[in-house]
Design a protein around this motif. Structure first.
Motif, short mmCIF file in Angstrom:
data_model
loop_
_atom_site.label_atom_id
_atom_site.label_comp_id
_atom_site.label_asym_id
_atom_site.label_seq_id
_atom_site.Cartn_x
_atom_site.Cartn_y
_atom_site.Cartn_z
N PHE A 32 -41.52 97.67 -22.91
CA PHE A 32 -42.45 98.68 -22.43
C PHE A 32 -43.01 99.44 -23.62
O PHE A 32 -42.27 99.94 -24.46
CB PHE A 32 -41.73 99.64 -21.49
CG PHE A 32 -42.60 100.76 -20.98
CD1 PHE A 32 -43.61 100.51 -20.08
CD2 PHE A 32 -42.41 102.05 -21.42
CE1 PHE A 32 -44.41 101.53 -19.61
CE2 PHE A 32 -43.20 103.09 -20.96
CZ PHE A 32 -44.22 102.82 -20.05
N VAL A 33 -44.35 99.50 -23.72
CA VAL A 33 -44.97 100.17 -24.86
C VAL A 33 -45.84 101.37 -24.45
O VAL A 33 -46.50 101.96 -25.28
CB VAL A 33 -45.80 99.19 -25.73
CG1 VAL A 33 -44.88 98.20 -26.42
CG2 VAL A 33 -46.86 98.49 -24.92
N GLY A 34 -45.83 101.72 -23.17
CA GLY A 34 -46.52 102.93 -22.75
C GLY A 34 -47.48 102.72 -21.60
O GLY A 34 -47.64 101.61 -21.10
N PRO A 35 -48.11 103.79 -21.21
CA PRO A 35 -49.06 103.69 -20.09
C PRO A 35 -50.30 102.92 -20.50
O PRO A 35 -50.71 102.94 -21.66
CB PRO A 35 -49.39 105.15 -19.77
CG PRO A 35 -49.11 105.89 -21.02
CD PRO A 35 -47.99 105.16 -21.71
N GLY A 36 -50.87 102.24 -19.52
CA GLY A 36 -52.13 101.53 -19.73
C GLY A 36 -53.27 102.35 -19.16
O GLY A 36 -53.20 103.58 -19.09
N GLU A 37 -54.32 101.68 -18.72
CA GLU A 37 -55.47 102.38 -18.17
C GLU A 37 -55.18 102.92 -16.78
O GLU A 37 -54.41 102.33 -16.03
CB GLU A 37 -56.67 101.44 -18.08
CG GLU A 37 -57.33 101.14 -19.39
CD GLU A 37 -58.66 100.43 -19.21
OE1 GLU A 37 -58.96 99.94 -18.09
OE2 GLU A 37 -59.41 100.39 -20.18
N GLU A 38 -55.80 104.05 -16.48
CA GLU A 38 -55.79 104.59 -15.14
C GLU A 38 -57.24 104.85 -14.77
O GLU A 38 -57.94 105.59 -15.47
CB GLU A 38 -54.98 105.87 -15.05
CG GLU A 38 -54.84 106.38 -13.64
CD GLU A 38 -53.83 107.51 -13.51
OE1 GLU A 38 -53.97 108.28 -12.55
OE2 GLU A 38 -52.92 107.62 -14.35
N THR A 39 -57.71 104.18 -13.72
CA THR A 39 -59.10 104.30 -13.32
C THR A 39 -59.20 104.78 -11.88
O THR A 39 -58.30 104.56 -11.08
CB THR A 39 -59.84 102.96 -13.45
OG1 THR A 39 -59.19 101.99 -12.62
CG2 THR A 39 -59.85 102.47 -14.90
N ILE A 40 -60.31 105.43 -11.59
CA ILE A 40 -60.62 105.85 -10.22
C ILE A 40 -62.05 105.44 -9.93
O ILE A 40 -62.96 105.65 -10.74
CB ILE A 40 -60.44 107.37 -10.04
CG1 ILE A 40 -58.95 107.72 -10.12
CG2 ILE A 40 -61.05 107.84 -8.72
CD1 ILE A 40 -58.63 109.18 -9.90
N SER A 41 -62.25 104.82 -8.75
CA SER A 41 -63.57 104.46 -8.27
C SER A 41 -63.88 105.29 -7.03
O SER A 41 -63.03 105.42 -6.15
CB SER A 41 -63.63 102.97 -7.90
OG SER A 41 -63.38 102.18 -9.03
N LEU A 42 -65.09 105.83 -7.00
CA LEU A 42 -65.53 106.67 -5.88
C LEU A 42 -66.82 106.11 -5.30
O LEU A 42 -67.91 106.51 -5.71
CB LEU A 42 -65.75 108.11 -6.33
CG LEU A 42 -64.57 108.84 -6.96
CD1 LEU A 42 -65.01 110.12 -7.61
CD2 LEU A 42 -63.53 109.10 -5.88
N PRO A 43 -66.75 105.17 -4.35
CA PRO A 43 -67.96 104.68 -3.71
C PRO A 43 -68.32 105.55 -2.51
O PRO A 43 -67.45 106.18 -1.90
CB PRO A 43 -67.57 103.27 -3.27
CG PRO A 43 -66.10 103.37 -3.01
CD PRO A 43 -65.57 104.38 -4.00
N GLY A 44 -69.60 105.57 -2.18
CA GLY A 44 -70.03 106.33 -1.01
C GLY A 44 -71.50 106.19 -0.75
O GLY A 44 -72.21 105.43 -1.42
N SER A 45 -71.98 106.94 0.22
CA SER A 45 -73.39 106.98 0.58
C SER A 45 -73.81 108.41 0.80
O SER A 45 -73.02 109.22 1.28
CB SER A 45 -73.65 106.18 1.86
OG SER A 45 -73.35 104.82 1.68
N VAL A 46 -75.05 108.71 0.45
CA VAL A 46 -75.61 110.04 0.69
C VAL A 46 -76.96 109.84 1.38
O VAL A 46 -77.70 108.91 1.05
CB VAL A 46 -75.73 110.86 -0.62
CG1 VAL A 46 -76.65 110.21 -1.61
CG2 VAL A 46 -76.14 112.29 -0.33
#
Length: 128
Positions: free
Chosen positions: A42-56
């Motif tokens: 184990f060498v540490g945390p990797g990427e953390e991503t968030i996706s926010l799809p939607g419509s307006v």
């Protein structure tokens, strides 16, 4: 307010996302071994991503103004605190992508519906 990225509030009057997709990874270094699976460390945390799809919808909010504001924020390269409506702090995030698609146009070319997706990447810096 559903969520806030820095001073930008996601909500019915700005951009209401349909879902929040979060991905967290961890890094494992590997070393090949003969006759066995690779050794891992184990060498540490990797990427953390968030996706926010939607419509307006134009009848509710002018989504193009909100998307332009998010693009302006992204162009600074700054990290922003991401907090939900219950006060949970996700951490500091940069905006890595803003996609939008207009649909159902008025005669002057204004879209009545804008589908969007915001992509965020967690970073280890002090948020604004």
């Amino acid at each position: 307010m559903l969520l806030a990225l820095g001073t930008f509030p996601f909500g019915i009057d700005t951009l209401a996302h349909d879902e929040l997709q979060r991905r967290t990874s961890w890094r494992q270094a590997t070393t090949p071994r003969i006759g066995a699976r690779d050794a891992t460390q184990f060498v540490g945390p990797g990427e953390e991503t968030i996706s926010l799809p939607g419509s307006v919808f134009l009848e509710i909010a002018d989504g193009s103004v909100s998307l332009d504001e998010l693009r302006r924020m992204a162009a600074t390269g700054d990290a922003w605190a991401l907090v939900d409506g219950l006060g949970y702090i996700y951490g500091a995030y940069v905006i890595t992508g803003v996609d939008d698609r207009g649909k159902h146009f008025l005669p002057d070319g204004t879209p009545r519906q804008i589908d969007f997706a915001i992509e965020l990447l967690r970073v280890d810096v002090d948020p604004r």
